[in-house]
Design a protein around this motif. Structure first.
Motif, PDB file in Angstrom:
ATOM      1  N   ASP A   1      28.418  49.695  28.929  1.00 13.76           N
ATOM      2  CA  ASP A   1      27.845  48.883  29.990  1.00 13.76           C
ATOM      3  C   ASP A   1      26.344  48.760  29.829  1.00 13.76           C
ATOM      4  O   ASP A   1      25.791  47.665  29.859  1.00 13.76           O
ATOM      5  CB  ASP A   1      28.200  49.491  31.348  1.00 13.76           C
TER       6      ASP A   1
ATOM      7  N   TRP B   1      29.228  46.196  44.571  1.00 11.95           N
ATOM      8  CA  TRP B   1      30.046  45.513  43.574  1.00 11.95           C
ATOM      9  C   TRP B   1      29.371  44.226  43.143  1.00 11.95           C
ATOM     10  O   TRP B   1      28.792  43.508  43.952  1.00 11.95           O
ATOM     11  CB  TRP B   1      31.433  45.209  44.143  1.00 11.95           C
TER      12      TRP B   1
ATOM     13  N   GLY C   1      31.228  43.721  34.081  1.00 19.62           N
ATOM     14  CA  GLY C   1      32.529  44.219  33.632  1.00 19.62           C
ATOM     15  C   GLY C   1      32.854  45.580  34.211  1.00 19.62           C
ATOM     16  O   GLY C   1      33.970  45.815  34.665  1.00 19.62           O
TER      17      GLY C   1
ATOM     18  N   ILE D   1      33.827  45.106  37.871  1.00 14.20           N
ATOM     19  CA  ILE D   1      35.137  44.458  38.035  1.00 14.20           C
ATOM     20  C   ILE D   1      36.267  45.440  37.731  1.00 14.20           C
ATOM     21  O   ILE D   1      37.181  45.633  38.535  1.00 14.20           O
ATOM     22  CB  ILE D   1      35.250  43.207  37.143  1.00 14.20           C
ATOM     23  N   TYR D   2      36.180  46.089  36.582  1.00 14.13           N
ATOM     24  CA  TYR D   2      37.257  46.992  36.189  1.00 14.13           C
ATOM     25  C   TYR D   2      37.192  48.309  36.951  1.00 14.13           C
ATOM     26  O   TYR D   2      38.225  48.937  37.201  1.00 14.13           O
ATOM     27  CB  TYR D   2      37.265  47.184  34.667  1.00 14.13           C
TER      28      TYR D   2
ATOM     29  N   HIS E   1      36.407  48.450  40.062  1.00 10.98           N
ATOM     30  CA  HIS E   1      37.049  48.123  41.336  1.00 10.98           C
ATOM     31  C   HIS E   1      38.570  48.164  41.195  1.00 10.98           C
ATOM     32  O   HIS E   1      39.273  48.613  42.110  1.00 10.98           O
ATOM     33  CB  HIS E   1      36.577  46.755  41.829  1.00 10.98           C
ATOM     34  N   LEU E   2      39.078  47.707  40.052  1.00 12.77           N
ATOM     35  CA  LEU E   2      40.527  47.791  39.815  1.00 12.77           C
ATOM     36  C   LEU E   2      40.978  49.251  39.819  1.00 12.77           C
ATOM     37  O   LEU E   2      42.017  49.590  40.410  1.00 12.77           O
ATOM     38  CB  LEU E   2      40.897  47.145  38.479  1.00 12.77           C
ATOM     39  N   ALA E   3      40.217  50.123  39.160  1.00 10.94           N
ATOM     40  CA  ALA E   3      40.570  51.550  39.125  1.00 10.94           C
ATOM     41  C   ALA E   3      40.492  52.164  40.518  1.00 10.94           C
ATOM     42  O   ALA E   3      41.346  52.973  40.893  1.00 10.94           O
ATOM     43  CB  ALA E   3      39.646  52.296  38.161  1.00 10.94           C
TER      44      ALA E   3
END
Length: 175
Positions: free
Chosen positions: A16, A138, A142, A145-146, A148-150
């Motif tokens: 990142d 948020w 990348g 985004i990912y 937040h999915l986790a």
């Protein structure tokens, strides 16, 4: 099967942006504590190994010996190899469920207390995740985004665990 290592987690975080060991520790505490806890000593030791192997490099040095590390091309290649060529290991150990299997050696009240305790802990975990979710700014990066999915996985897991523990307690209570 290649298991996930702290090395791969650090490479992913450094993909990142460059960061110091302290910055990485804070990222662990905020973003990864629910899936991969790490201690400061582990992070600094692994950063040394990664630098020695050429997967990361010192990008900047600051006051009091602070070093910002950046991913090298070799580090990015290793991260991509790990993501695409290895399968995640499945953690088969679950101490909480193992204990459930043996609740028959307790009294009914003790078994119920264990299960309601599991439900309460899951509710506390859900509250912590909600507070964490609300505290993170948020954005469209990348990692955000990912990440937040986790975090959503954590929300759903905590809800499922609470629901299951309440159901299991009801099963025991009605026997």
């Amino acid at each position: 099967m290649v298991r996930m290592s702290l090395s791969h987690v650090l490479l992913g975080l450094l993909a990142d942006k460059p960061a110091s060991g302290y910055d990485l520790l804070k990222r662990f505490e905020i973003a990864l504590a629910n899936v991969w806890p790490a201690r400061q000593s582990q992070i600094y030791t692994e950063l040394g190994r990664l630098a020695e192997s050429g997967l990361i490099e010192v990008a900047a040095e600051g006051p009091r010996g602070r070093k910002d590390y950046a991913l090298t091309d070799a580090g990015l290649a290793e991260l991509r190899r790990w993501l695409t060529e290895t399968k995640p290991g499945k953690n088969r150990r679950n101490e909480a469920m193992t204990r459930v299997f043996f609740l028959d050696v307790l009294t009914k009240d003790q078994a119920l207390a264990y299960l309601t305790g599991m439900a309460a802990q899951s509710a506390r975990d859900a509250d912590k995740l909600k507070a964490l979710d609300e505290s993170i700014p948020w954005d469209d990066s990348g990692l955000s985004i990912y990440g937040h999915l986790a975090l959503e996985w954590g929300h759903r897991l905590a809800a499922m665990q609470r629901e299951w523990a309440e159901w299991a307690a009801d099963q025991i209570a009605t026997r």
